[in-house]
Design a protein around this motif. Structure first.
Motif, PDB file in Angstrom:
ATOM      1  N   ALA A  67       4.238 -51.940 -17.426  1.00 56.42           N
ATOM      2  CA  ALA A  67       4.751 -52.569 -16.217  1.00 56.42           C
ATOM      3  C   ALA A  67       5.994 -51.852 -15.710  1.00 56.42           C
ATOM      4  N   LEU A  68       6.857 -51.434 -16.642  1.00 54.95           N
ATOM      5  CA  LEU A  68       8.065 -50.711 -16.255  1.00 54.95           C
ATOM      6  C   LEU A  68       7.723 -49.373 -15.620  1.00 54.95           C
ATOM      7  N   LEU A  69       6.754 -48.672 -16.205  1.00 52.45           N
ATOM      8  CA  LEU A  69       6.351 -47.384 -15.635  1.00 52.45           C
ATOM      9  C   LEU A  69       5.829 -47.556 -14.211  1.00 52.45           C
ATOM     10  N   ALA A 358      -1.258 -64.033 -28.428  1.00 54.95           N
ATOM     11  CA  ALA A 358       0.158 -64.171 -28.086  1.00 54.95           C
ATOM     12  C   ALA A 358       0.618 -63.041 -27.170  1.00 54.95           C
ATOM     13  N   SER A 359       0.185 -61.819 -27.470  1.00 55.18           N
ATOM     14  CA  SER A 359       0.573 -60.676 -26.629  1.00 55.18           C
ATOM     15  C   SER A 359       0.002 -60.813 -25.219  1.00 55.18           C
ATOM     16  N   ALA A 360      -1.287 -61.188 -25.138  1.00 53.93           N
ATOM     17  CA  ALA A 360      -1.916 -61.338 -23.826  1.00 53.93           C
ATOM     18  C   ALA A 360      -1.268 -62.471 -23.039  1.00 53.93           C
ATOM     19  N   GLY A 361      -1.002 -63.602 -23.711  1.00 54.11           N
ATOM     20  CA  GLY A 361      -0.378 -64.723 -23.018  1.00 54.11           C
ATOM     21  C   GLY A 361       1.001 -64.387 -22.501  1.00 54.11           C
ATOM     22  N   TYR A 362       1.808 -63.682 -23.310  1.00 52.47           N
ATOM     23  CA  TYR A 362       3.158 -63.316 -22.881  1.00 52.47           C
ATOM     24  C   TYR A 362       3.110 -62.345 -21.703  1.00 52.47           C
ATOM     25  N   ALA A 363       2.175 -61.406 -21.765  1.00 46.53           N
ATOM     26  CA  ALA A 363       2.057 -60.440 -20.666  1.00 46.53           C
ATOM     27  C   ALA A 363       1.625 -61.127 -19.374  1.00 46.53           C
ATOM     28  N   ASN A 366       4.461 -63.104 -17.729  1.00 48.97           N
ATOM     29  CA  ASN A 366       5.465 -62.243 -17.102  1.00 48.97           C
ATOM     30  C   ASN A 366       4.893 -61.349 -16.010  1.00 48.97           C
ATOM     31  N   GLY A 367       3.580 -61.489 -15.744  1.00 46.55           N
ATOM     32  CA  GLY A 367       2.985 -60.666 -14.700  1.00 46.55           C
ATOM     33  C   GLY A 367       2.793 -59.215 -15.087  1.00 46.55           C
TER      34      GLY A 367
END
Length: 411
Positions: A67-69, A358-363, A366-367
């Motif tokens: 996302a940052l990239l 958990a990783s998918a839900g957090y992502a 946060n969009g």
């Protein structure tokens, strides 16, 4: 007196232990897990927490980095700006052929140039000719919006049909200072005075965080600037997009490419340092969290080892009975090692599923794009398998070493 020996008696042959098939070994190894479900679940929980932590601390930074990239790419991490510096005579300009030379550099994906026409823009001829409201009139190429990822608030940008005509596109700040809020009706369009020539406003740009100088500018076509404003055709700023891995390399050769005779008169902006800083920060946090995941795996492994040791102590009668019925030490050892590995793999699979969710839900919250790190997933399952083997080795050897008579007597 010697004891009499039986004549013709054959030596006693002990029966060979039956070789267990893999499915039989697995079924026997799962007996302890099926009969002691709560204890098995609590032991596997430590493994699952460690594996889930490992996947989360790799999946979330990977999603954040992607996302940052994307955000930095939109904000110009691969955007370079070459600006002319004043020469000995105080003239600020680049060679006429400079944009074409820059476009020939292999990693360059887009390029566009602007030039200061040194002309004043006014809302009407009633305003002092020296009062330009702090705005700049730039000659622009049609490719500028694509290079800078510019958006129009209203109207359209200069193109092949309008760049030769007295038409102008205003930056966001320029439109505000000139009091231009729309393009006006078709039969009476909004006009501004550029130098001594009336130009029709055909578009207004949205604010440009990449190039704030464009916000304070009025953009006219390159041919129109030459014919109406006496512009000499020398660009003053070149914007270019570069394939990201080659940003530094292109930046190094850009001055000599633009002006081989006077490369020192070309100033090139540095690419964004935010990406390197963010990567360093993420790397530090990832190392910390991976260490925590290692601690969780160690605790989980100790829990599995403790469960297996207690299982050996509680099942000595079973071990003695199986040994008395002909089971070999290797079979006993394989049984308890299989149970330990199965217990760890169950925890690993549960931890992998939990970590991915958990990783998918957090992502998603946060969009960010959902990133599944295959390396971390495979490493997690491999770590669970390794923990099972290490944690089950000693209890398996302990169980195999119990003599049948002592095991049955202890029961």
């Amino acid at each position: 007196m010697e004891s009499p020996q039986l004549v013709g008696a054959a030596p006693v042959q002990l029966p060979r232990p039956v070789r267990l098939a893999p499915l039989d070994l697995l079924r026997i190894g799962l007996v302890g897990i099926r009969t002691r479900r709560l204890r098995a679940a609590l032991s596997a929980l430590g493994i699952s927490i460690g594996i889930a932590t490992m996947i989360v601390v790799t999946g979330i930074p990977a999603a954040s980095e992607r996302a940052l990239l994307a955000e930095l790419s939109a904000l110009g991490v691969n955007l370079l700006q070459a600006t002319a510096q004043p020469d000995e005579d105080g003239v600020t300009r680049l060679p006429v052929e400079a944009p074409a030379m820059v476009a020939r550099i292999g990693p360059v994906t887009a390029t566009s140039a602007v030039a200061n026409t040194n002309t004043v823009i006014r809302r009407s001829d009633w305003i002092d000719p020296r009062d330009g409201s702090g705005l700049t009139v730039l000659a622009s190429e049609p490719a500028l919006p694509a290079t800078l990822d510019a958006r129009l608030r209203t109207g359209r940008y200069l193109d092949a049909g309008t760049e030769r005509l007295p038409t102008v596109v205003l930056g966001a700040v320029a439109a505000t200072r000139l009091g231009v809020v729309d393009l006006g009706p078709v039969d009476s369009p909004t006009q501004v005075l550029v130098g001594d020539v009336w130009f029709t406003v055909i578009g207004i740009l949205e604010p440009l965080p990449l190039a704030p100088e464009i916000d304070r500018s009025a953009l006219v076509g390159w041919p129109a600037a030459e014919s109406e404003l006496g512009f000499g055709g020398h660009p003053t700023v070149i914007y270019l997009r570069v394939h990201e891995p080659s940003v530094e390399a292109v930046r190094a050769v850009l001055p000599a490419t633009i002006d081989p005779q006077r490369p020192s008169k070309v100033q090139v902006t540095r690419p964004s340092d935010a990406l390197a800083a963010k990567r360093a920060t993420e790397s530090s946090f990832a190392s910390l969290f991976l260490a925590l995941a290692g601690v969780a795996l160690l605790v989980g492994g100790i829990g599995v080892a403790n469960t297996m040791v207690i299982s050996v102590l509680e099942r000595r009668s079973e071990i003695g009975l199986r040994r008395a019925l002909g089971a070999s030490r290797g079979q006993i050892r394989a049984q308890f090692l299989t149970e330990s590995v199965a217990l760890s793999l169950l925890g690993g699979l549960a931890g992998t599923a939990l970590g991915l969710l958990a990783s998918a839900g957090y992502a998603i919250v946060n969009g960010w794009p959902v990133v599944v790190p295959p390396g971390a997933t495979l490493a997690g399952l491999g770590a669970a398998l390794l923990v099972g083997v290490v944690a089950g080795s000693y209890p398996a050897l302990q169980a195999a070493g119990l003599p049948p008579t002592r095991a049955l007597a202890a029961a």
